[in-house]
Each structure stands twice: as structure tokens, then as C-alpha cells.
Design a protein around this motif. Sequence first.
Motif, PDB file in Angstrom:
ATOM      1  N   PHE A 163      -0.330   5.777  -7.141  1.00  0.00           N
ATOM      2  CA  PHE A 163      -0.998   4.813  -5.908  1.00  0.00           C
ATOM      3  C   PHE A 163      -0.844   3.375  -6.250  1.00  0.00           C
ATOM      4  O   PHE A 163      -1.287   2.781  -7.389  1.00  0.00           O
ATOM      5  CB  PHE A 163      -2.549   5.390  -6.374  1.00  0.00           C
ATOM      6  N   VAL A 164      -0.842   2.809  -5.115  1.00  0.00           N
ATOM      7  CA  VAL A 164      -0.366   1.157  -5.072  1.00  0.00           C
ATOM      8  C   VAL A 164      -1.117   0.660  -4.198  1.00  0.00           C
ATOM      9  O   VAL A 164      -1.002   0.968  -3.058  1.00  0.00           O
ATOM     10  CB  VAL A 164       1.159   0.840  -5.074  1.00  0.00           C
ATOM     11  N   VAL A 165      -2.048  -0.479  -4.414  1.00  0.00           N
ATOM     12  CA  VAL A 165      -2.780  -1.264  -3.696  1.00  0.00           C
ATOM     13  C   VAL A 165      -2.932  -2.658  -4.171  1.00  0.00           C
ATOM     14  O   VAL A 165      -3.324  -2.851  -5.401  1.00  0.00           O
ATOM     15  CB  VAL A 165      -4.276  -0.811  -3.515  1.00  0.00           C
ATOM     16  N   TYR A 186       0.887  -0.991  -0.081  1.00  0.00           N
ATOM     17  CA  TYR A 186       0.002  -0.101  -0.109  1.00  0.00           C
ATOM     18  C   TYR A 186       1.028   1.325  -0.043  1.00  0.00           C
ATOM     19  O   TYR A 186       1.953   1.273   0.941  1.00  0.00           O
ATOM     20  CB  TYR A 186      -0.806   0.029   1.152  1.00  0.00           C
ATOM     21  N   HIS A 187       0.681   1.979  -1.114  1.00  0.00           N
ATOM     22  CA  HIS A 187       1.631   3.371  -1.053  1.00  0.00           C
ATOM     23  C   HIS A 187       0.489   4.324  -1.629  1.00  0.00           C
ATOM     24  O   HIS A 187      -0.025   4.230  -2.921  1.00  0.00           O
ATOM     25  CB  HIS A 187       2.783   3.137  -1.963  1.00  0.00           C
ATOM     26  N   VAL A 188       0.425   5.271  -0.982  1.00  0.00           N
ATOM     27  CA  VAL A 188      -0.408   6.538  -1.375  1.00  0.00           C
ATOM     28  C   VAL A 188       0.432   7.474  -2.107  1.00  0.00           C
ATOM     29  O   VAL A 188       1.655   7.950  -1.729  1.00  0.00           O
ATOM     30  CB  VAL A 188      -1.030   7.102  -0.273  1.00  0.00           C
ATOM     31  N   GLY A 200       1.620  11.598  -3.174  1.00  0.00           N
ATOM     32  CA  GLY A 200       1.978  12.846  -2.295  1.00  0.00           C
ATOM     33  C   GLY A 200       2.226  14.079  -3.197  1.00  0.00           C
ATOM     34  O   GLY A 200       1.886  13.918  -4.339  1.00  0.00           O
ATOM     35  N   GLY A 201       2.672  14.801  -2.660  1.00  0.00           N
ATOM     36  CA  GLY A 201       2.909  16.134  -3.416  1.00  0.00           C
ATOM     37  C   GLY A 201       1.941  17.379  -3.252  1.00  0.00           C
ATOM     38  O   GLY A 201       0.685  17.069  -2.547  1.00  0.00           O
ATOM     39  N   LEU A 202       2.223  18.507  -3.898  1.00  0.00           N
ATOM     40  CA  LEU A 202       1.298  19.356  -3.611  1.00  0.00           C
ATOM     41  C   LEU A 202      -0.051  19.272  -4.228  1.00  0.00           C
ATOM     42  O   LEU A 202      -0.477  18.486  -5.133  1.00  0.00           O
ATOM     43  CB  LEU A 202       1.771  20.698  -4.216  1.00  0.00           C
ATOM     44  N   GLY A 203      -1.280  19.652  -3.380  1.00  0.00           N
ATOM     45  CA  GLY A 203      -2.475  19.422  -3.851  1.00  0.00           C
ATOM     46  C   GLY A 203      -3.039  17.861  -3.816  1.00  0.00           C
ATOM     47  O   GLY A 203      -4.142  17.868  -4.391  1.00  0.00           O
ATOM     48  N   ILE A 204      -2.393  16.860  -3.175  1.00  0.00           N
ATOM     49  CA  ILE A 204      -2.814  15.693  -3.185  1.00  0.00           C
ATOM     50  C   ILE A 204      -3.267  15.385  -1.626  1.00  0.00           C
ATOM     51  O   ILE A 204      -2.608  15.660  -0.662  1.00  0.00           O
ATOM     52  CB  ILE A 204      -1.689  14.745  -3.325  1.00  0.00           C
ATOM     53  N   ARG A 205      -4.664  14.714  -1.763  1.00  0.00           N
ATOM     54  CA  ARG A 205      -4.950  14.360  -0.357  1.00  0.00           C
ATOM     55  C   ARG A 205      -5.536  13.156  -0.441  1.00  0.00           C
ATOM     56  O   ARG A 205      -6.298  12.471  -1.446  1.00  0.00           O
ATOM     57  CB  ARG A 205      -6.173  15.233   0.319  1.00  0.00           C
ATOM     58  N   VAL A 206      -5.325  12.116   0.556  1.00  0.00           N
ATOM     59  CA  VAL A 206      -5.998  10.707   0.572  1.00  0.00           C
ATOM     60  C   VAL A 206      -6.494  10.614   1.707  1.00  0.00           C
ATOM     61  O   VAL A 206      -6.154  10.526   2.797  1.00  0.00           O
ATOM     62  CB  VAL A 206      -4.690   9.615   0.307  1.00  0.00           C
ATOM     63  N   ASP A 207      -7.889  10.427   1.422  1.00  0.00           N
ATOM     64  CA  ASP A 207      -8.445   9.882   2.938  1.00  0.00           C
ATOM     65  C   ASP A 207      -9.030   8.402   2.924  1.00  0.00           C
ATOM     66  O   ASP A 207      -9.825   8.100   2.012  1.00  0.00           O
ATOM     67  CB  ASP A 207     -10.096  10.630   2.838  1.00  0.00           C
ATOM     68  N   SER A 208      -8.252   7.591   3.812  1.00  0.00           N
ATOM     69  CA  SER A 208      -8.344   6.393   3.798  1.00  0.00           C
ATOM     70  C   SER A 208      -8.049   5.711   5.088  1.00  0.00           C
ATOM     71  O   SER A 208      -7.039   6.423   5.878  1.00  0.00           O
ATOM     72  CB  SER A 208      -7.395   5.832   2.723  1.00  0.00           C
ATOM     73  N   ALA A 209      -8.682   4.741   5.542  1.00  0.00           N
ATOM     74  CA  ALA A 209      -8.409   3.985   6.761  1.00  0.00           C
ATOM     75  C   ALA A 209      -7.682   2.683   6.397  1.00  0.00           C
ATOM     76  O   ALA A 209      -7.225   2.016   7.421  1.00  0.00           O
ATOM     77  CB  ALA A 209      -9.541   3.525   7.435  1.00  0.00           C
ATOM     78  N   ALA A 210      -7.095   2.473   5.299  1.00  0.00           N
ATOM     79  CA  ALA A 210      -6.385   1.307   5.187  1.00  0.00           C
ATOM     80  C   ALA A 210      -5.081   1.468   5.362  1.00  0.00           C
ATOM     81  O   ALA A 210      -4.372   2.679   5.397  1.00  0.00           O
ATOM     82  CB  ALA A 210      -6.641   1.132   3.511  1.00  0.00           C
ATOM     83  N   TYR A 211      -4.147   0.492   5.298  1.00  0.00           N
ATOM     84  CA  TYR A 211      -2.831   0.246   5.510  1.00  0.00           C
ATOM     85  C   TYR A 211      -2.309  -0.987   5.108  1.00  0.00           C
ATOM     86  O   TYR A 211      -3.161  -1.927   4.688  1.00  0.00           O
ATOM     87  CB  TYR A 211      -2.498   0.691   6.898  1.00  0.00           C
TER      88      TYR A 211
END
Length: 450
Positions: free
Chosen positions: A408-410, A356-358, A360-371
Motif C-alpha cells: 500500500f502506497v500513499v 497512490y497505489h493499492v 491487490g491479489g486474492l482476498g484483498i479489498r480496498v474501500d476508498s474514494a481516494a485517488y
Amino acid sequence: MFEKILIANRGEIALRILRACKELGIATVAVHSTADADAMHVRLADESVCIGPPAARDSYLNIPSLLAACEITGADAVHPGYGFLAENARFAEILSDHNVHFIGPKAEHIRIMGDKIEAKKTAQRLGIPVVPGSEGGITNDEDAHRVAAEIGFPVLVKAASGGGGRGMKVAMTADDLSQALSTARTEAKAAFGDDSVYLEKYLSTPRHIEVQVLGDGKGNAIHLGERDCSLQRRHQKVWEEAPSPALNASQRTEIGEIVAAAMRELKYLGVGTVEFLYEDGRFYFIEMNTRIQVEHPVTEMITGIDLINEQIRVAAGLPMNFTQKDIVLDGHAIECRINAEHPRTFRPSPGKITHYHVPGGLGIRVDSAAYQGYTIPPYYDSLVGKLIVHGRTREECLMRLRRALDEFVVDGVETTLPLFRTLVRTQAIADGAYDIHWLEHFLAEGEGKS
């Protein structure tokens, strides 16, 4: 202000509420089923209480268990998030009877807006434009054919207590109407325990536009612009953006002020969303959601306002931090709902996330409860997380979204990431040239495959 809030939900919205509480200095209580014992919000909350086995009816929908959790922990307020009990007027009343605050609208407003027929009548009374249709519920086929003849085919049969596309059928001609009524009633009874239906004019190529509102329950209310939620599959939203590429500034201001004025007259409390179909320059009310929405982050990204924070503040009786003149829309934001589903068949894919890899960078948001290592249970919705991207312009936002999706990696479960990587590179999306039927046509033609 509240001293301790019990979060009556799970997943990313529970974590989102927990973060807002921490920033307000409010203690938190996480409730969870046995299937969610390792959930992120449970790990981060000040206290946690197991409220039952995996089935939602025995845990997250179990009102006695939630009341017991409030009593055990001394929580003085409950935030319901979205789904589950978020729009259950009786739950709000029961909490009040036990001296626990419900962070949401008044029970009467939840009840009115939860009934599609009453909601439409209320919208008309408040000056909100509505879709032509029946004045109330349709009790027999004869009345249905009369109303359909008056408004003209095609017509849409809708469940009075419906949502999510269930109990909703299109009748293209008079010959189709009886079957559509029968099927819609059967679906509505099975899904909602209520087979009441009503008729509306069916719009062929509308967009789905919703206006975000906030009220203090005392006659003050503002709007925070609109969101375009037209990319849908089986009436379920997939991609949301703000502002809508279909509206200009004057249209945005006009419909926003109509809705805000209505909420002021209603003395609405908390956050809510008034939803419309939009076609040929006209808005038609379809429903109001009396809760925080899944897609609220896109509004937060373009306004800089924490909607959960404001929701908690006004529920505690505090004044709103903002007036309408303070609301300035800045740039463009898009949200993609990343689900644990096969990207072509949309078959649910529960299981353990191995990598799991979210982005990043300017203007990026991830709302997640996963890990990494988290197991997505098979008992609830399949949402892994929400990717929200902001840019100064829609073009910049789309380019940033393309980059973020590629990062994004899942692994370990199937997800809808491949679908979004295709959509963000599709010309119609780049042009903003889509309506509520576009995605299903796109998928049916096999263009969503990757």
C-alpha cells in the motif's frame, strides 16, 4: 424497488453505496459540499447537486438543502451512510413527510437506541444482557455515590446521548466520582447538547464484540456473526476482525441468537449492530448502532452477503434474500482503517495525495474514494480508506494482510500505514491476545513507533 437514490454522505461510504445502487440498477444522486466537488462518488453518480460550503453543518447536515436536492432530482429514497444524519430520527421523519423513503430503521427505533439510557432499558426488556449500572440518568452526586456503592468501584460515567468516547469518564474510587461526573457532563453538553449521564460498572480488561443484524421490519431478523473491534484508540476503532479470536462456535451462536430474537420482537428494519463488552465469558450490552457500520466489509467478506444491497432491498419492502440457516461463516477477515494522520501523534494530515497505489491479489479489498491527485480536505474525518483482507484461516489472513500493507502506497500526506505494519508483526496481535485498552498501552510504551 426504488428508482433513484440520493446518497446523503461523502467519501468511501458514498462510493460504496453508489456501487451497490448500480448493481441493483438504481439511478444515483451524489450531493457534495464545495470542498468535495472533485470527489470520486460525484464523478461516478448519474447526477450531482452541490448542497453548500465545506462546513458539514452547512452542507451534509443541512436538511433543507438535502430535501431540495431530492425535489430537484426526483429521488424517491435517501441513503444516509454512516455519520452525519444516519442516526437522526427527525431526518427520517421529515423525509417521510415529503414522501421520500429513508433507507434505515424506523424513526422510533433510531430514537430509542440513540438514547443510551432508553437503549439499555430496551435491551433488558428484550432479554439482552447488560452491564450493571444505574436504572436511568444520574441527577445528582448523592445518587451517583449510592449507585456506585451498590455496583462497586471502578465505575464509568457515560453521556446518555454520547458516542465516540466523548462524555465518558472513569472513577476508580469514591473520591474520583464527583470530578468524573462534572467533566462528563461538561463534555456531553458541549458535544451533544445534552448533559445527561448515567453510571455503569467499569470492566477492566474487556473485549469489544458487536453482532451484525438484518431485519425486514415485519418480525423477521437474522444475525451475521460478530466482529471484534477491541483495538481502539480513545474509544475510536482502529482494527476490526471477524470472527472474534476470543469466541468459540457455541458462544457465537448463543449471543447471535439472543440478538436476532430481540430484533425479531422489536420488528427492526434494516441493518444494525448490537455492541457488547465481553469479559470472563460474559457479554454486556453497551449500545446499538442503527445504521451501516464503517467495519461492515469484514462481515461481507466472511458471509459473501452484500449488506448495502440487503439494506436497500428491505427498505423498499422486499423480503430478505436469506434466512438464518443460509448464513455460513467462511474464513477470517481483518479491516485496517487507514487515516491521513501522523502515525505516532495522530495529528490530522490533510493535503494532496501525490502517489497512490493499492494492494491487490486474492482476498484483498480496498474501500476508498481516494485517488492520485486527490486532495484530502481538512473539514471532515481523516479516513483515506479501509484495507480489508480475507483468508481461509486467521493465520493466512494475517500473512496476507502483512503483504498487502507492504504494497500500500500513499504519498503526499502522513498516514497510519506504519502503525499497522508494526501491529501485524506484533506477537500479541498474532495471538489475538488483546482487549480494548491494549492498543493505548502499546502506544504509550512507544512500541507503535516506526
